[in-house]
Scaffold this active site. Sequence first.
Site: not given
Ligand code: GLC
Length: 566
Positions: A99, A203, A261, A339-340
């Site tokens: 990540d 991310d 992402e 995980h979100d």
């Molecule tokens: C992304 C991650 C999430 C995190 C956010 C801030 O959306 O998947 O878990 O809280 O970024 O880094």
Amino acid sequence: MINNNWWHEIVLYQVYPKSFQDTNHDGIGDIRGIIKRLDYLKDLGVNMLWLNPIFESPQVDNGYDVSNYHTIDPNFGTMEDVEELIKEAHKRDIKIIFDFVANHTSNQHPWFKEALKGKDNPYRDYYLWADGKGENGNDLPNNWQSFFGGSVWERESVNGQYYFHLFAKEMPDLNWENPIVREEITNIALFWLEKGIDGFRVDAFIHIGKEPGYPDVSGVLEGDIAIAEEFYAHQPNVNPYMKEWADTLRKDYPDIFIVGEAASSSPELGVEYSDPEKGGCNSVITFRYFTEDWDAKDSRIPGNLQPGQLKIVDFKQVMSEWQESFADMGGPTLYWNNHDMARVVSRFGNDSEEYREQSAKMLAALMYLQKGIPIIMNGEEIAMKNLEFHSLDDFVAPETKEFIQKSRVVGYKDEEILANLAATVKDASRGAMQWDDTEYAGFSTITPWGGVNQESKYNVLEQISREDSVFNFYKQLIKIKKSTLFKDGLWKLVPTSDSLYVYKRQMEENTALVICNLTEKEQEFVLPQEFVRKSYNILLENEHIRHYDNVITLGAYGATIIHQVL
Ligand code: GLC
Ligand code: CA
């Protein structure tokens, strides 16, 4: 266009390191735990791992607040452990991506600590600053809301200026306009590539650009704040910066895989971000697949924390758009949860004892045999359900606070709020991996940091030993997925009622159908003309499927994959 790239063969597996396997008895998953389970992952058949952040971090946001990009958080282990993990994974032909969190750092990062010292500090310009409005600058610079609730602006005490944070206030956003910041970020990525990793999941990259001048969102009441995607997502400088970054990395490491992402990305934007001429990603992860029925939600409280039925007509439409847009690029990413978000068998399947395995298998067939890159979240392959919650105090996700408060104001009882959150909260997917049926599920010997469901049936030990388990279904599915037809073949939705999700994969004369019943009711599917009176093989199916003449009858959550015999 860009066809037949090696990464079209990826079957990605998301490891949430904190919850995967603890080996030193502190209740927190660690790198050695992942090493220990590599043979399990090899057996499942996945060929790439994505690890959520393992860098040094105060853990305000479970590692997404990085305070040192070059060191491993002691919770997870050491650099030696990571080097061994990379080596051991590669030995098994499993690639690894990390990540990469570069929209923001932790406020404990030395850069930010320096930046706080004053306007003249050389690190000041690593971050984003604005003066407050009103008398003595006491009012917020604008009305933009943070994703974690409250304003995106936080005041610092030395100069009284405000710094920008899209997520928690402990996670200040970096200033990508500053070429030195971009250089630092490139060097961090190179550092990890030199260690031998195979790419990155980037991310929140769609947020690295912010509208200059920070204009207010219009139509918001004086003193209120609002989500400002139009000003802090998909800005015109995002793609050029991503391309600059990725091009530099690919000069020395041409075969890396970069998946971004892109939570609020449309198919059109997704293609732009994944086009090597324009952007830096090979592919993106949108959050827009899951078209819930928002009309049925209470508009007075945040909708994302209220469960919603999947609107099948819209879901098919969205999936078709992504499939069509990415048809020449190996297909989009294919996933059900991460995980979100809550776990899929609880969210869109049926986690009652009767239907849990059956619906988990059906959902897997539906999603992963489409064209594209599967991303399986750890535990999904054994039908792990949402973590069980017993009190409002159990929730840690920051956005739950505001939800609880708003729900109470409009009259919800605590047990109703609990039910809403338990079904939707991201914490629900972060429970400890269930390896066996002992106390703490074989994850640890002490209470896991984030909770655990202990179950006799949905654990690895039980699942690998039973032929008709969800695990063994995933294993066979992954094998099928790796065949040329399911990797490269055309994808086409077959029109049916809302109760079914049916699609065709085709490569010249080579044709298969994936037929899924999304409901608890028995459904009939009449074979299309081209299949009638030709024989077909059943590649894989779950329970209660009957084939008779040109009709296939599917019991509750039935799924069958048939391949035409030439
Ligand atoms: C992304 C991650 C999430 C995190 C956010 C801030 O959306 O998947 O878990 O809280 O970024 O880094
Ligand atoms: Ca540990």
